[in-house]
Design a protein around this motif. Structure first.
Motif, PDB file in Angstrom:
ATOM      1  N   THR A 292     -19.954 -16.457 -79.902  1.00  0.00           N
ATOM      2  CA  THR A 292     -19.429 -17.815 -79.737  1.00  0.00           C
ATOM      3  C   THR A 292     -20.500 -18.858 -79.997  1.00  0.00           C
ATOM      4  O   THR A 292     -20.252 -19.882 -80.632  1.00  0.00           O
ATOM      5  CB  THR A 292     -18.880 -17.990 -78.315  1.00  0.00           C
ATOM      6  N   VAL A 293     -21.719 -18.589 -79.539  1.00  0.00           N
ATOM      7  CA  VAL A 293     -22.809 -19.548 -79.687  1.00  0.00           C
ATOM      8  C   VAL A 293     -23.223 -19.686 -81.151  1.00  0.00           C
ATOM      9  O   VAL A 293     -23.383 -20.803 -81.652  1.00  0.00           O
ATOM     10  CB  VAL A 293     -24.009 -19.131 -78.813  1.00  0.00           C
ATOM     11  N   VAL A 294     -23.403 -18.560 -81.855  1.00  0.00           N
ATOM     12  CA  VAL A 294     -23.834 -18.653 -83.249  1.00  0.00           C
ATOM     13  C   VAL A 294     -22.745 -19.279 -84.119  1.00  0.00           C
ATOM     14  O   VAL A 294     -23.036 -19.825 -85.187  1.00  0.00           O
ATOM     15  CB  VAL A 294     -24.246 -17.277 -83.802  1.00  0.00           C
ATOM     16  N   GLY A 295     -21.493 -19.212 -83.664  1.00  0.00           N
ATOM     17  CA  GLY A 295     -20.427 -19.870 -84.412  1.00  0.00           C
ATOM     18  C   GLY A 295     -20.568 -21.376 -84.430  1.00  0.00           C
ATOM     19  O   GLY A 295     -20.031 -22.050 -85.314  1.00  0.00           O
ATOM     20  N   LEU A 296     -21.320 -21.928 -83.472  1.00  0.00           N
ATOM     21  CA  LEU A 296     -21.516 -23.380 -83.431  1.00  0.00           C
ATOM     22  C   LEU A 296     -22.298 -23.892 -84.640  1.00  0.00           C
ATOM     23  O   LEU A 296     -22.216 -25.070 -84.981  1.00  0.00           O
ATOM     24  CB  LEU A 296     -22.248 -23.775 -82.142  1.00  0.00           C
ATOM     25  N   VAL A 297     -23.077 -23.019 -85.279  1.00  0.00           N
ATOM     26  CA  VAL A 297     -23.841 -23.434 -86.460  1.00  0.00           C
ATOM     27  C   VAL A 297     -23.181 -22.952 -87.749  1.00  0.00           C
ATOM     28  O   VAL A 297     -23.804 -22.938 -88.805  1.00  0.00           O
ATOM     29  CB  VAL A 297     -25.298 -22.932 -86.374  1.00  0.00           C
ATOM     30  N   GLY A 298     -21.910 -22.526 -87.652  1.00  0.00           N
ATOM     31  CA  GLY A 298     -21.165 -22.138 -88.840  1.00  0.00           C
ATOM     32  C   GLY A 298     -21.179 -20.669 -89.143  1.00  0.00           C
ATOM     33  O   GLY A 298     -20.857 -20.268 -90.271  1.00  0.00           O
ATOM     34  N   ALA A 299     -21.533 -19.824 -88.155  1.00  0.00           N
ATOM     35  CA  ALA A 299     -21.618 -18.390 -88.389  1.00  0.00           C
ATOM     36  C   ALA A 299     -20.329 -17.669 -88.022  1.00  0.00           C
ATOM     37  O   ALA A 299     -20.345 -16.509 -87.614  1.00  0.00           O
ATOM     38  CB  ALA A 299     -22.791 -17.792 -87.608  1.00  0.00           C
ATOM     39  N   GLY A 300     -19.191 -18.317 -88.179  1.00  0.00           N
ATOM     40  CA  GLY A 300     -17.894 -17.671 -87.996  1.00  0.00           C
ATOM     41  C   GLY A 300     -17.484 -17.548 -86.536  1.00  0.00           C
ATOM     42  O   GLY A 300     -18.198 -17.919 -85.606  1.00  0.00           O
ATOM     43  N   GLY A 301     -16.269 -17.006 -86.350  1.00  0.00           N
ATOM     44  CA  GLY A 301     -15.778 -16.754 -85.013  1.00  0.00           C
ATOM     45  C   GLY A 301     -15.225 -17.984 -84.320  1.00  0.00           C
ATOM     46  O   GLY A 301     -15.036 -19.051 -84.915  1.00  0.00           O
TER      47      GLY A 301
END
Length: 344
Positions: A292-301
């Motif tokens: 969820t956190v890495v999705g904040l920078v556009g990494a999906g999810g």
């Protein structure tokens, strides 16, 4: 011999309480170290505004129990709660924006409605503001956004699973070379330890930022970012368990001519497998949350959806996403607990 032992035991039991000399629970060195820690913590707390945090929290508690009229913290929390709830479940899309729209093949439970909006517009002939009615058709899906969030949560879980699988594959040789008793040589041991430390030192969010630049927006960057960081943790944990495994079964296999691979398979793995399973389940659970956190920078999810809705001030949608994340983590935590109790 038994007579001597029993007599000495009786002598110790008959000693008065005042004759016992117990050591002090804390020595002078311990107190000095504790005092230094408190002093350092006091100055560090000032830099991170711990005093202000305690003050604002106290004001919020007093306002909550009615001993204070207003509180910045309580007002902020109330504003957040009013914005997030009720959560958004339905989805409304203009028919003109739906590609390949077919009225005869609508999604389940959906309907088409005509909405009227009144907007004041300037009449170029009279130069007067006139109230004009605009009509537009919209597709209303009662469970549309809930379904969209479910799909994104599934993608988040898939990112976490694939990241964990790749981390296991990467950590296996790293753990072998990072264990002193199984490393081929000192160079391989030092190199493996350095790689494990590098993977653990770089946070997932930082690596995801660079991987998004390399692979573009989407789940690939999220999978690789989580996999590299998880490989560092698993490599360290696996290596430490391999080093501390009981050496007697290993010596027995070496005595009959078994090589390192056979010793690892039949003497070490049976001992450390419960810990390996526990570590892997913990990393999987953590990867679901970090996806969820890495999705904040556009990494999906789901994180990417969360960032987009937050930037557009769609806080009701954000509330739905947060509830979905909470329920997913709760279910996975219960499943992981059952698996640990069964195989651990």
């Amino acid at each position: 011999m038994n007579t001597i032992s029993s007599s000495s035991s009786d002598a110790r039991a008959s000693r008065p309480a005042s004759a016992w000399d117990l050591p002090r629970p804390f020595g002078t060195r311990t107190l000095v170290v504790l005092l230094l820690v408190l002093v350092v913590g006091f100055f560090a707390g000032q830099r991170v505004e711990m005093g202000r945090m305690l003050s604002l929290t106290g004001e919020g508690v007093l306002a909550a129990v009615g001993l204070r009229d207003n509180s910045q913290v309580l007002s902020g929390l109330g504003s957040i709660a009013r914005s997030l709830f009720p959560p958004q479940i339905s989805e409304q899309t203009e028919v003109a924006r739906v590609e390949g729209f077919d009225r005869n093949r609508l999604p389940w439970f959906s309907r088409v409605e005509t909405l009227e909006t009144h907007e004041p517009k300037l009449n170029p002939e009279t130069l007067q503001m006139e109230d004009r009615v605009e009509r537009r058709e919209v597709l209303i899906e009662p469970l549309g956004y809930l379904w969209h969030v479910a799909v994104k949560m599934l993608e988040t879980f898939e990112i976490a699973v694939w990241a964990t699988l790749i981390a296991i594959v990467l950590s296996a040789p790293l753990a072998w070379c990072s264990a002193k008793n199984y490393a081929p040589n000192r160079l391989a041991y030092g190199l493996a330890r350095s790689v494990v430390g590098l993977f653990r030192a770089v946070p997932e969010l930082v690596s995801a930022l660079f991987l998004v630049l390399a692979y573009g927006f989407g789940p690939i960057a999220g999978v690789l970012a989580l996999a590299l960081h998880s490989a560092g943790f698993l490599g360290k944990f696996y290596a430490e368990d391999i080093e501390t495994a009981d050496d007697k079964p290993q010596e027995a296999l070496r005595a009959i001519g078994a090589n390192k691979l056979k010793v690892m398979r039949f003497a070490v793995l049976p001992q450390v497998m419960p810990q390996f399973i526990a570590y892997t389940l913990y990393v999987l659970d953590r990867n679901v949350r970090m996806a969820t956190v890495v999705g904040l920078v556009g990494a999906g999810g789901i994180g990417q959806e969360l960032k987009g809705r937050y930037d557009m001030y769609n806080y009701a949608h954000v509330g739905t996403i947060l509830i979905a994340i909470f329920l997913t983590v709760l279910v996975l935590d219960r499943i992981a607990a059952r698996l640990r109790s069964r195989y651990g």
